[in-house]
Design a protein around this motif. Structure first.
Motif, mmCIF file in Angstrom:
data_model
loop_
_atom_site.group_PDB
_atom_site.id
_atom_site.type_symbol
_atom_site.label_atom_id
_atom_site.label_comp_id
_atom_site.label_asym_id
_atom_site.label_seq_id
_atom_site.Cartn_x
_atom_site.Cartn_y
_atom_site.Cartn_z
ATOM 1 N N PHE A 102 -2.079 3.633 -6.088
ATOM 2 C CA PHE A 102 -1.273 3.518 -7.302
ATOM 3 C C PHE A 102 -1.607 4.645 -8.279
ATOM 4 N N LYS A 103 -2.871 5.018 -8.341
ATOM 5 C CA LYS A 103 -3.274 6.129 -9.199
ATOM 6 C C LYS A 103 -2.710 7.439 -8.661
ATOM 7 N N GLN A 104 -2.706 7.572 -7.338
ATOM 8 C CA GLN A 104 -2.131 8.765 -6.729
ATOM 9 C C GLN A 104 -0.634 8.847 -7.030
ATOM 10 N N MET A 105 0.050 7.710 -6.967
ATOM 11 C CA MET A 105 1.479 7.689 -7.302
ATOM 12 C C MET A 105 1.717 8.250 -8.701
ATOM 13 N N LYS A 106 0.890 7.839 -9.628
ATOM 14 C CA LYS A 106 1.052 8.265 -11.017
ATOM 15 C C LYS A 106 0.657 9.726 -11.212
ATOM 16 N N ASP A 107 -0.532 10.089 -10.722
ATOM 17 C CA ASP A 107 -1.080 11.418 -11.004
ATOM 18 C C ASP A 107 -0.459 12.512 -10.155
ATOM 19 N N GLN A 108 -0.186 12.219 -8.879
ATOM 20 C CA GLN A 108 0.277 13.251 -7.960
ATOM 21 C C GLN A 108 1.786 13.276 -7.798
ATOM 22 N N PHE A 109 2.412 12.092 -7.839
ATOM 23 C CA PHE A 109 3.849 12.012 -7.580
ATOM 24 C C PHE A 109 4.684 11.755 -8.832
ATOM 25 N N GLY A 110 4.036 11.450 -9.954
ATOM 26 C CA GLY A 110 4.790 11.169 -11.164
ATOM 27 C C GLY A 110 5.585 9.887 -11.077
ATOM 28 N N ALA A 111 5.062 8.919 -10.311
ATOM 29 C CA ALA A 111 5.741 7.625 -10.141
ATOM 30 C C ALA A 111 4.844 6.529 -10.696
ATOM 31 N N SER A 112 4.980 6.253 -11.971
ATOM 32 C CA SER A 112 4.125 5.261 -12.622
ATOM 33 C C SER A 112 4.912 4.012 -12.980
ATOM 34 N N GLY A 113 4.197 2.982 -13.408
ATOM 35 C CA GLY A 113 4.833 1.750 -13.833
ATOM 36 C C GLY A 113 4.579 0.598 -12.880
ATOM 37 N N ASP A 114 4.522 -0.621 -13.426
ATOM 38 C CA ASP A 114 4.187 -1.771 -12.592
ATOM 39 C C ASP A 114 5.285 -2.103 -11.592
ATOM 40 N N PHE A 115 6.551 -1.852 -11.933
ATOM 41 C CA PHE A 115 7.608 -2.175 -10.976
ATOM 42 C C PHE A 115 7.656 -1.149 -9.840
ATOM 43 N N ALA A 116 7.227 0.074 -10.111
ATOM 44 C CA ALA A 116 7.088 1.065 -9.043
ATOM 45 C C ALA A 116 6.012 0.616 -8.068
ATOM 46 N N GLN A 117 4.919 0.084 -8.591
ATOM 47 C CA GLN A 117 3.841 -0.421 -7.746
ATOM 48 C C GLN A 117 4.296 -1.646 -6.964
ATOM 49 N N ALA A 118 5.066 -2.505 -7.633
ATOM 50 C CA ALA A 118 5.590 -3.699 -6.958
ATOM 51 C C ALA A 118 6.534 -3.307 -5.822
ATOM 52 N N TYR A 119 7.298 -2.239 -6.017
ATOM 53 C CA TYR A 119 8.193 -1.738 -4.972
ATOM 54 C C TYR A 119 7.420 -1.361 -3.712
ATOM 55 N N VAL A 120 6.250 -0.743 -3.875
ATOM 56 C CA VAL A 120 5.416 -0.374 -2.726
ATOM 57 C C VAL A 120 5.035 -1.621 -1.931
ATOM 58 N N ILE A 121 4.592 -2.660 -2.640
ATOM 59 C CA ILE A 121 4.203 -3.903 -1.977
ATOM 60 C C ILE A 121 5.396 -4.547 -1.290
ATOM 61 N N ALA A 122 6.525 -4.596 -1.999
ATOM 62 C CA ALA A 122 7.728 -5.221 -1.453
ATOM 63 C C ALA A 122 8.252 -4.466 -0.233
ATOM 64 N N HIS A 123 8.085 -3.148 -0.222
ATOM 65 C CA HIS A 123 8.498 -2.344 0.933
ATOM 66 C C HIS A 123 7.692 -2.721 2.175
ATOM 67 N N GLU A 124 6.372 -2.840 2.016
ATOM 68 C CA GLU A 124 5.535 -3.202 3.168
ATOM 69 C C GLU A 124 5.807 -4.635 3.618
ATOM 70 N N VAL A 125 6.049 -5.530 2.673
ATOM 71 C CA VAL A 125 6.447 -6.895 3.034
ATOM 72 C C VAL A 125 7.794 -6.859 3.764
ATOM 73 N N GLY A 126 8.640 -5.896 3.388
ATOM 74 C CA GLY A 126 9.910 -5.722 4.091
ATOM 75 C C GLY A 126 9.707 -5.468 5.570
ATOM 76 N N HIS A 127 8.666 -4.731 5.920
ATOM 77 C CA HIS A 127 8.351 -4.511 7.335
ATOM 78 C C HIS A 127 7.949 -5.824 8.007
ATOM 79 N N HIS A 128 7.263 -6.680 7.259
ATOM 80 C CA HIS A 128 6.907 -7.991 7.816
ATOM 81 C C HIS A 128 8.162 -8.812 8.064
ATOM 82 N N VAL A 129 9.113 -8.722 7.159
ATOM 83 C CA VAL A 129 10.389 -9.413 7.345
ATOM 84 C C VAL A 129 11.071 -8.894 8.611
ATOM 85 N N GLN A 130 11.066 -7.579 8.801
ATOM 86 C CA GLN A 130 11.635 -7.003 10.022
ATOM 87 C C GLN A 130 10.915 -7.524 11.262
ATOM 88 N N ASP A 131 9.613 -7.669 11.153
ATOM 89 C CA ASP A 131 8.820 -8.191 12.265
ATOM 90 C C ASP A 131 9.238 -9.629 12.577
#
Length: 306
Positions: free
Chosen positions: A165-194
């Motif tokens: 999450f720190k890398q997202m903010k510092d290196q990619f310029g992607a900050s914010g709690d909903f941006a972080q939540a998107y990362v989690i939801a994306h990986e859970v999306g793979h579980h849904v696909q599974d």
């Protein structure tokens, strides 16, 4: 994102105070792009050098083993992993706010997908989410900060080093709690696909594919996970817990971690045949599509143009 005071998932395995020795042997994890925070093991050459140094020091009469024990390098035997008596990485307490945030987002994905699966006459099985620091063994191989967050079909777990999450903010310029939540939801999306049988079919099919064709199929799988994350976002919005600017945070994160954007940033040019997650425009498009409709049927990236 107004997440505080909401239900937290019990499916969190906090291993941030653990130092792994060894790892899994499997493969096929589905990672979030953009890793690269440390990681890596010892090379054969490095091991030889260390052995030579050890022999020289021992010949000089230095008690190397005793010295290592005094400095805490050797503790607690040599199998499994060492369980720290302190809290998580960086001195964070076991129930620090960041962990509470992750547990709340995970709980929200559980509620969302349990309801959707029930409406289809199916049962959703919650995944586990492993918090680790540095590296940790998984059924898909060694989870490390260098790989970024990923889902492992072998053990049905999401692996997350929150340093990402720190890398997202510092290196990619992607900050914010909903941006972080998107990362989690994306990986859970793979579980849904599974759970829906999509990942097993993909893993079987790509064994007979060329690298280029496998990458093209991987892009479709990843974009579908973005769309599924968007569906979760839609249900979150309906609960009234999104705040002004939250959607923009997630869309910005999708923009910043597109294959073309990452390649331009790292090497100055793009190689489309090597894309395996999708371009920035595609990732934004499919997250937004899931967010706008909230329908699983609108996330069919496998049979529609991406």
């Amino acid at each position: 994102m107004d997440w505080k005071g909401r239900r937290q998932s019990d499916n969190i395995e906090d291993e941030r105070g653990s130092s792994p020795i060894g790892g899994g042997t499997g493969g096929g994890g589905f990672r979030f792009p953009g890793g690269g925070i440390g990681g890596g093991g010892l090379s054969f050459r490095t091991i030889i050098v260390l052995v030579v140094i050890f022999l020289i020091l021992r010949a000089m009469g230095v008690d190397v083993m005793g010295l290592l024990q005094q400095t805490g390098v050797l503790e607690g035997g040599g199998s499994g992993y060492q369980q720290s008596t302190s809290s998580g990485s960086g001195g964070q307490p076991a129930n620090d706010e960041m962990k509470q945030f992750v547990a709340t987002v995970l709980a929200d994905t559980e509620d969302t997908w349990t309801g959707i699966f029930k409406s289809m006459g199916q049962t959703y099985t919650d995944p586990k989410l492993v918090l680790f620091s540095g590296s940790f063994p998984s059924a898909c191989g060694q989870a490390s900060a260098a790989t970024g967050p990923f889902y492992c079909p072998g053990d049905k777990k999401v692996y997350l080093d929150m340093a990402f999450f720190k890398q997202m903010k510092d290196q990619f310029g992607a900050s914010g709690d909903f941006a972080q939540a998107y990362v989690i939801a994306h990986e859970v999306g793979h579980h849904v696909q599974d759970q829906l049988g999509i990942l097993p079919k993909f893993n079987q099919a790509r064994r007979s594919m060329s690298e280029v064709d496998a990458n093209k199929m991987s892009v479709r799988i990843e974009l579908q996970a973005d769309c599924l994350a968007g569906i979760w976002g839609k249900f979150t919005q309906q609960k009234g817990i999104l705040q002004a600017g939250d959607l923009e945070e997630a869309l910005n994160a999708a923009q910043q971690i597109g294959d073309d954007t990452l390649q331009k940033r790292s090497q100055g040019y793009v190689v489309p045949d090597s894309f395996n997650h999708g371009t920035s425009a595609q990732r934004v498009k499919w997250f937004k599509k899931g967010f706008d409709s909230g329908k699983l049927s609108d996330c069919d990236t496998l049979n529609n143009p991406v």
